[in-house]
Write an enzyme that holds these catalytic residues in place. Sequence first.
Site, PDB file in Angstrom:
ATOM      1  N   ARG A 325     -18.055  22.366 -24.450  1.00 28.44           N
ATOM      2  CA  ARG A 325     -17.647  23.425 -25.385  1.00 28.44           C
ATOM      3  C   ARG A 325     -18.874  24.101 -26.006  1.00 28.44           C
ATOM      4  NH1 ARG A 325     -12.949  25.354 -28.114  1.00 28.44           N
ATOM      5  NH2 ARG A 325     -11.607  23.922 -26.967  1.00 28.44           N
ATOM      6  N   GLU A 728     -10.494  24.989 -36.631  1.00 28.70           N
ATOM      7  CA  GLU A 728     -11.930  24.909 -36.367  1.00 28.70           C
ATOM      8  C   GLU A 728     -12.696  26.224 -36.512  1.00 28.70           C
ATOM      9  OE1 GLU A 728     -12.578  21.541 -33.065  1.00 28.70           O
ATOM     10  OE2 GLU A 728     -11.084  23.036 -32.510  1.00 28.70           O
TER      11      GLU A 728
END
Length: 779
Positions: A325, A728
């Site tokens: 990621r 997030e």
Amino acid sequence: MTAPLDQKNMEMSLKHVRKPLAHDSAEKHVRGTATYIDDIVEPLDTLHVVPGWTRQAVRGRIQSVDLEEVEKASGVVAVLTAEDIKGINDCSSAFGGDPVLAEEEILFFGQVVFAVVAETREEARKATLKAKIDVKPITPILTPEDAVDADTTVLPDYQFRRGSPETGMQASEEVLSGSMFIGGQEHFYLEGQVAMALPQEDGGMLVHTSTQHPTEVQHTVAKVLGVPDATITAEIRRMGGGFGGKESQANQWASLAALAAQKTGRTCKLRLDRDDDMIMTGKRHDFKVDWKVGYDTSGKIRAVDMEFLARCGYSADLSLGVNDRTLFHSDSSYFYPDALIRSRRLRTDTCSNTAFRGFGGPQGMLAAERLIDAIAITLGKDPLDVRKLNFYDGERNLTPYGMPVEEYEVMHDLISQIEESSDYWQRRDEIKEFNENNAVLKKGLALTPVKFGISFTLKHLNQAGALVHLYTDGSVHLNHGGTEMGQGLYQKVAQVVAEEFGVSLDKVVITATNTSKVPNTGPTAASSGTDLNAMAAKNAAQVIKGRLIEFLCEQHQCGPEAVHFGDNKVIVGDQSFALSEIAKLAHMARIQMSHAGFYATPGITWDRESVTGRPFYYFAFGGACAEVTIDTMTGEMTVDRVDILHDVGHSLNPAIDVGQIEGGFVQGMGWLTTEELVWDEQGRLRTHAPSTYKIPTASDLPEDFRVKLYESSGNPKETVYRSKAVGEPPVMLANAVFCAIVDAVASLNPGEVPDLHAPATPESIMRAVQDLRRRKAGS
């Protein structure tokens, strides 16, 4: 962007969804009556478990372990070692290599060697200190540089490559390069790691566990005890914070509690001391980033070469997904025509780093913002102009991993709005004047974007289940695989179910996440908790409603369009019935009023081996403008004003979403400014308590803090009520603060890029200030 009239009418007809309703546990939180695991009433014979470890050894081979004095200590009932494990001595989430109890080696400072089971927690804590553990030291590998030199990794290297970065770099009019260190972060959840195991019949075990992944705890405990998964039930009603630190690393503590319960036949509870918690558990991954960027004289990027050197710790844990990621978000919001983006997952003799809110994305995005700042400073341009010049747009909308950015118009519009609402250009002039007239204090300003991919990049994790019952009194029982850690997931899912049944929220009873009700769940992570679980619950409610509608159509000889649910009633043509009445009639007619709903995110096609496909269902966008003041004599910094505009699609609950944005931003700001992790040369964590590790406090909040939700036309993807994830992405809004500090330091020597690393503590700021002054004096 204004919502169409039909959407406004729909919103007006909604009773619960898109309303700023209070968190389901808000009153309990305020009153102190919310039940966490340490608040559960303990059975009379409950024992307490405390892990034992050696304070001397950092890394080495175990020569001997003498626990005789430990066993004789007051209150001690049992002492656990690896020999007591009937199953497999491993608590890893996927790749192995995470022993519950050390056997032959100490792999990092703080590794658990044994565990004491005693009548009281205090007796267990005192007993652990009586152990005599002899270890033959091995020189530890501690830093990314050490690991590179030793060529030690926990996973294979990985990369994205597009075009010809070598050719692109050579053809660029200008080239810049540099290195940047990005620090880790301690989760510092208010509720530490805790678990309580209660023996059941036939070798079964009920485990109350503070975890974001109950199914993984269930599986791990079963593996360690040597029993089938079905004999273990993991349950969690709420956590006092998780932030990723309880996604995989709750496994060990639940396993130890269960192991103690298996051996003693009594209820056993383990609650880590805060110092032990910080020493023994993983953090956000820290990185060394080596970068090189080619660009033209306008500031437009031609080629990028980035290498991320990650300190993963002694085992893989979740480092595959985290580091992937990081690569996925190393573009931030910018188009790279030619790119080589590499990652090394380095093995070090430190605790295994793990998931943390943003899951590697924040580190990748911060590195991208460093490229933009470096270009702007070197060219003497405003960083916002360079950012906008490199935004995804039109044909320039393909990411380095091949996924198109379909909603780049939203990003453009959002940044344009915050640019205007924050008075960016007027304040830029004011700050320039301030800096010219002040020798010691310097101000900085930055406006940075957020583009964050929503979905697990491991395809099989993008699924969820929910169990919904409609009772004959019209009340609804709700259970799903998501976990509540303060983020409001339970409340949002309850709002969706109440909306579907047309009942008031007091009719929907939220129950604890339990692996015996909803099996084989994924973790509550990747900002997908609501996307997945609310949709699964919505599907379950719709199936039950469909059965009732079919039954009513038969009874009243009408079509489905004549049946409507709302206000705890069911309207059939011109007749009105209480939902409870309809439920009783349906029960008498033997209509099933229970359903296990399921949802799997569509369109996720990522193939990691070939580096092709679509890893994210959609992107969430945001923007933040931050103004800071630094003291060039001390390095101290204050955040003066922050403006945030964030995209959540059609918000399911604006109050909760704004709270998540505020909290995420402040947590990100702490990571980038005050939260510094320090290991000594022997590998001992020195910042293992609030006295030495500084999270943000109320006094660190910007004096002027403005947060707004972007007026979206809704998520173009088929999400629950067209909402977008919010957990997030707000963390990365804090990049604006770091970039504003860079801007302030850069004012000391225009044209020179400050050598500032994260976190930008006063010491880090002073080093960058002194370096720029030396460079200026040298010129």
